[in-house]
Design a protein around this motif. Structure first.
Motif, PDB file in Angstrom:
ATOM      1  N   ASP A  56       0.845  -1.196   0.000  1.00  0.00           N
ATOM      2  CA  ASP A  56       0.000   0.000   0.000  1.00  0.00           C
ATOM      3  C   ASP A  56       0.884   1.252   0.000  1.00  0.00           C
ATOM      4  N   HIS A  57       1.246   1.710  -1.207  1.00  0.00           N
ATOM      5  CA  HIS A  57       2.175   2.827  -1.342  1.00  0.00           C
ATOM      6  C   HIS A  57       1.613   4.145  -0.813  1.00  0.00           C
ATOM      7  N   ASP A  58       0.310   4.349  -0.940  1.00  0.00           N
ATOM      8  CA  ASP A  58      -0.295   5.570  -0.406  1.00  0.00           C
ATOM      9  C   ASP A  58      -0.146   5.633   1.112  1.00  0.00           C
ATOM     10  N   GLN A  59      -0.411   4.516   1.782  1.00  0.00           N
ATOM     11  CA  GLN A  59      -0.282   4.477   3.237  1.00  0.00           C
ATOM     12  C   GLN A  59       1.185   4.607   3.646  1.00  0.00           C
ATOM     13  N   THR A  61       3.494   6.254   2.090  1.00  0.00           N
ATOM     14  CA  THR A  61       3.827   7.663   1.922  1.00  0.00           C
ATOM     15  C   THR A  61       3.272   8.497   3.076  1.00  0.00           C
TER      16      THR A  61
END
Length: 93
Positions: A56-59, A61
């Motif tokens: 989960d790249h958004d999380q 970040t």
């Protein structure tokens, strides 16, 4: 009530003065802030690990941005971003 220094010979004059003027309430407030900061750092690290494991790249970040803010707010504490970078680096064999 002020904190006392049992051995003035082992600390600098500045440290002795600071200790003599620090109240117990002030010391307890500082301790509470450190404990809360430590809990936040552990929580952020746990969130990053969970996001890392699922990709989960958004999380990831969002956690990195929060970690940067925490590191800037607590310059005397261990750097959370160093821990996060350690997760992302492959282990040496």
């Amino acid at each position: 009530m002020s904190l006392s220094n049992a051995d003035l010979a082992t600390v600098s004059d500045l440290a002795a003065r600071r200790r003599a003027t620090t109240t117990v309430a002030q010391a307890e407030a500082l301790t509470a802030r450190v404990v809360d900061t430590d809990r936040l750092a552990v929580s952020l690290l746990d969130e990053f690990r969970a996001a890392w494991s699922t990709g989960d790249h958004d999380q990831m970040t969002a956690v990195i941005l929060a970690a940067i803010d925490l590191d800037q707010a607590t310059p005397d504490s261990p750097r959370l971003m160093d821990e996060i970078r350690g997760i992302q680096m492959p282990a040496a064999a």
